[in-house]
Design a protein around this motif. Structure first.
Motif, PDB file in Angstrom:
ATOM      1  N   UNK A 102      53.072  44.092  26.135  1.00 13.73           N
ATOM      2  CA  UNK A 102      53.290  42.576  25.835  1.00 13.73           C
ATOM      3  C   UNK A 102      54.889  42.405  26.281  1.00 13.73           C
ATOM      4  N   UNK A 103      54.952  41.715  27.720  1.00 12.98           N
ATOM      5  CA  UNK A 103      56.463  41.662  28.283  1.00 12.98           C
ATOM      6  C   UNK A 103      57.152  40.588  27.386  1.00 12.98           C
ATOM      7  N   UNK A 104      58.228  40.963  27.203  1.00 16.12           N
ATOM      8  CA  UNK A 104      59.000  39.759  26.091  1.00 16.12           C
ATOM      9  C   UNK A 104      60.614  39.543  26.541  1.00 16.12           C
ATOM     10  N   UNK A 105      60.370  39.512  28.127  1.00 13.24           N
ATOM     11  CA  UNK A 105      61.590  39.218  28.872  1.00 13.24           C
ATOM     12  C   UNK A 105      61.409  38.558  30.252  1.00 13.24           C
ATOM     13  N   UNK A 106      62.325  37.890  30.534  1.00 13.26           N
ATOM     14  CA  UNK A 106      62.186  37.022  32.007  1.00 13.26           C
ATOM     15  C   UNK A 106      62.106  38.004  33.222  1.00 13.26           C
ATOM     16  N   UNK A 116      55.605  45.610  36.713  1.00 11.10           N
ATOM     17  CA  UNK A 116      54.842  45.099  36.111  1.00 11.10           C
ATOM     18  C   UNK A 116      53.495  44.910  36.417  1.00 11.10           C
ATOM     19  N   UNK A 117      53.310  44.776  37.885  1.00 19.74           N
ATOM     20  CA  UNK A 117      51.945  44.703  38.427  1.00 19.74           C
ATOM     21  C   UNK A 117      51.323  46.240  38.416  1.00 19.74           C
ATOM     22  N   UNK A 118      52.262  47.312  38.788  1.00 17.45           N
ATOM     23  CA  UNK A 118      51.767  48.530  38.631  1.00 17.45           C
ATOM     24  C   UNK A 118      51.576  49.014  37.222  1.00 17.45           C
ATOM     25  N   UNK A 119      52.082  48.469  36.182  1.00 20.61           N
ATOM     26  CA  UNK A 119      51.682  48.804  34.652  1.00 20.61           C
ATOM     27  C   UNK A 119      50.141  47.903  34.457  1.00 20.61           C
ATOM     28  N   UNK A 120      50.074  46.734  35.101  1.00 22.08           N
ATOM     29  CA  UNK A 120      48.926  46.082  34.617  1.00 22.08           C
ATOM     30  C   UNK A 120      47.598  46.846  35.436  1.00 22.08           C
ATOM     31  N   UNK A 122      47.311  49.991  35.092  1.00 24.42           N
ATOM     32  CA  UNK A 122      47.084  51.043  34.011  1.00 24.42           C
ATOM     33  C   UNK A 122      46.675  50.723  32.620  1.00 24.42           C
ATOM     34  N   UNK A 123      47.559  49.533  32.355  1.00 27.81           N
ATOM     35  CA  UNK A 123      47.184  48.922  30.824  1.00 27.81           C
ATOM     36  C   UNK A 123      46.774  47.620  30.728  1.00 27.81           C
ATOM     37  N   UNK A 124      46.529  47.064  29.913  1.00 23.35           N
ATOM     38  CA  UNK A 124      46.169  45.609  29.818  1.00 23.35           C
ATOM     39  C   UNK A 124      47.734  44.961  29.459  1.00 23.35           C
ATOM     40  N   UNK A 125      48.231  44.182  30.216  1.00 24.53           N
ATOM     41  CA  UNK A 125      49.511  43.841  30.261  1.00 24.53           C
ATOM     42  C   UNK A 125      49.524  41.899  30.130  1.00 24.53           C
ATOM     43  N   UNK A 126      50.176  41.463  29.057  1.00 26.09           N
ATOM     44  CA  UNK A 126      50.175  40.111  28.897  1.00 26.09           C
ATOM     45  C   UNK A 126      51.689  39.768  28.805  1.00 26.09           C
ATOM     46  N   UNK A 127      52.247  38.529  29.220  1.00 28.09           N
ATOM     47  CA  UNK A 127      53.578  38.009  28.923  1.00 28.09           C
ATOM     48  C   UNK A 127      53.328  36.558  28.120  1.00 28.09           C
ATOM     49  N   UNK A 128      53.250  36.549  26.982  1.00 30.76           N
ATOM     50  CA  UNK A 128      53.250  35.343  25.997  1.00 30.76           C
ATOM     51  C   UNK A 128      54.049  34.325  26.374  1.00 30.76           C
ATOM     52  N   UNK A 129      53.720  33.015  26.472  1.00 33.59           N
ATOM     53  CA  UNK A 129      54.553  32.079  26.835  1.00 33.59           C
ATOM     54  C   UNK A 129      54.975  31.384  25.482  1.00 33.59           C
ATOM     55  N   UNK A 130      56.261  31.616  25.447  1.00 35.85           N
ATOM     56  CA  UNK A 130      57.277  31.056  24.131  1.00 35.85           C
ATOM     57  C   UNK A 130      58.028  29.952  24.817  1.00 35.85           C
ATOM     58  N   UNK A 131      58.187  28.637  24.230  1.00 36.70           N
ATOM     59  CA  UNK A 131      59.163  27.560  25.057  1.00 36.70           C
ATOM     60  C   UNK A 131      60.480  28.074  24.852  1.00 36.70           C
ATOM     61  N   UNK A 132      61.094  27.507  26.016  1.00 32.38           N
ATOM     62  CA  UNK A 132      62.543  27.570  25.755  1.00 32.38           C
ATOM     63  C   UNK A 132      63.269  26.505  24.836  1.00 32.38           C
ATOM     64  N   UNK A 133      62.583  25.207  24.945  1.00 33.34           N
ATOM     65  CA  UNK A 133      63.038  24.344  24.038  1.00 33.34           C
ATOM     66  C   UNK A 133      61.811  23.700  23.357  1.00 33.34           C
ATOM     67  N   UNK A 134      61.787  23.119  22.300  1.00 33.19           N
ATOM     68  CA  UNK A 134      60.800  22.338  21.380  1.00 33.19           C
ATOM     69  C   UNK A 134      60.039  23.476  20.383  1.00 33.19           C
ATOM     70  N   UNK A 135      59.189  22.804  19.793  1.00 35.24           N
ATOM     71  CA  UNK A 135      58.445  23.842  18.945  1.00 35.24           C
ATOM     72  C   UNK A 135      56.851  24.109  19.287  1.00 35.24           C
ATOM     73  N   UNK A 177      48.196  35.873  31.290  1.00 33.80           N
ATOM     74  CA  UNK A 177      47.819  36.853  32.524  1.00 33.80           C
ATOM     75  C   UNK A 177      48.780  36.833  33.368  1.00 33.80           C
ATOM     76  N   UNK A 178      49.638  37.719  33.740  1.00 29.00           N
ATOM     77  CA  UNK A 178      50.321  37.671  34.590  1.00 29.00           C
ATOM     78  C   UNK A 178      49.845  37.707  36.122  1.00 29.00           C
ATOM     79  N   UNK A 179      48.676  38.153  36.471  1.00 29.67           N
ATOM     80  CA  UNK A 179      48.161  37.994  37.615  1.00 29.67           C
ATOM     81  C   UNK A 179      48.011  36.691  38.269  1.00 29.67           C
TER      82      UNK A 179
END
Length: 378
Positions: A102-106, A116-120, A122-135, A177-179
């Motif tokens: 789980x990618x946790x930085x920009x 990150x593309x190379x990691x993906x 070999x492994x299942x890689x995701x980057x969850x979207x958490x908003x910069x502002x708002x809830x 899905x980063x792809x």
């Protein structure tokens, strides 16, 4: 008048997808948090900092177990983060046969994007979207609840690339899905060359000028211009901005230390001396201005609006300028969950003559996703 400098995509005319291309049926989309909850693989969070803490908080709320936290080798110093010992990936690979990363930085540096593309591979890689502002979170259910607005904006977009970006960014924000982002990347040069087409008489408003980085960018494409307004609310960033202006010897510029809002006055501002500074309750009181109060009836030809989640408020405070002069707009569309549809619709309510393009520059998560709004033949 655009004349010979009209955006190239406008000159080509509007392109629409055929019937085989359509927006997601959100009932068929598995959200990133559901993927994480259902996986049998150990979850390894890649990164530290605010983004990692936000993801950990969501995981705790949703009872998603996080097994490990790791960082790039050069950042591992035997320390801990959020109660986890920070490890190298190689250490995890000695322990586990497989991982759910789980990618946790920009990420925007080419080498890190490639990593990150190379990691993906070999492994299942995701980057969850958490908003910069708002809830709240961008989930398939959230998107389905806004299906009418999403469809409305999709049909407004002026070329194939914009529609591909819109669809892929929506899917990414739901699935992680980063792809999907890699498929629609274009360089920032394409925006300036084909869409903004800046001329010699630009009156540019750099709203959220940070340390002068986008000012430098503007000058690369419009070394001859009429006037610049550079507005930055964060005190430390503003000092860096002034140093940039001085070092470059920029003339015909007005640097303004204030927040951009829907009216002049005061706002509560959380200053972090970086790109995460934003309007937020509990912050310090700072001066605020609107675009219309700043210009006092004078024209603008190009407005860049990147104000960490206050974009819609800023558009409200620019109504007279947008309605009267139809300036070219570059709107950040990634700070709030609803920005992808709320911002172009807000501009359309002010001035229905605008048309829109959407572009995504290389970045994970879906930051640097921007609307370009123009009024044809203005």
């Amino acid at each position: 008048m655009y004349g010979d400098t009209a955006p190239a995509a406008l000159l080509r005319g509007r392109c629409l997808f055929g019937g085989d291309k359509m927006l997601p049926n959100w009932k068929d989309v598995t959200g990133v948090w559901d993927r994480m909850k259902k996986t049998k693989k150990p979850i390894a969070l890649y990164g530290m900092g605010n983004g990692a803490q936000m993801i950990l908080d969501v995981c705790q709320q949703k009872q998603i177990p996080v097994a490990e936290i790791f960082a790039s080798d050069e950042f591992v110093r035997g320390h801990s983060f959020a109660g986890y010992k920070v490890k190298r990936l190689s250490e995890l690979e000695e322990i586990y046969d497989d991982l759910f990363i789980v990618v946790a930085f920009g990420v925007h540096h080419p080498q890190m994007l490639l990593r990150l593309q190379q990691l993906s591979q070999r492994y299942e890689v995701v980057a969850p979207d958490v908003p910069v502002a708002g809830e709240g979170l961008f989930t398939p259910e959230f998107a389905a609840a806004h299906e009418e607005e999403i469809q409305q904006v999709y049909e407004m977009l002026m070329d194939d690339q914009s529609k591909r970006v819109f669809e892929n960014v929506l899917r990414f924000k739901a699935t992680g899905d980063i792809q999907l982002l890699a498929e629609v990347e274009t360089p920032v040069e394409e925006i300036y060359q084909n869409l903004l087409c800046l001329g010699r008489d630009e009156i540019y408003l750099d709203l959220g000028a940070y340390d002068g980085d986008t000012l430098r960018e503007f000058l690369n494409w419009a070394p001859e211009y009429k006037k610049i307004y550079a507005v930055e609310p964060d005190e430390k960033n503003y000092r860096k901005l002034c140093k940039t202006i001085e070092s470059l010897g920029i003339d015909h510029i007005e640097a303004v230390h204030a927040g951009i809002w829907n009216q002049a006055g005061e706002i509560s501002f959380l200053g972090k001396a970086g790109r995460n500074s934003r309007v937020e309750q509990g912050g310090n009181k700072i001066s605020a201005i609107s675009v219309d109060s700043l210009l006092q009836g004078n024209p603008a030809t190009y407005i860049k609006l990147d104000v960490e989640g206050s974009e819609e408020k800023a558009l409200t405070g620019a109504q007279d300028t947008i309605r009267t002069y139809g300036p070219k707009l570059l709107l950040s569309a990634y700070h709030r969950n609803e920005d992808l549809w709320s911002l172009p619709l807000a501009v359309k309510r002010i001035n229905p003559n605008y048309v829109f393009y959407l572009r995504h520059q290389p970045y994970i998560p879906a930051w640097e996703t921007n609307y370009i709004g123009v009024v044809p033949n203005f």
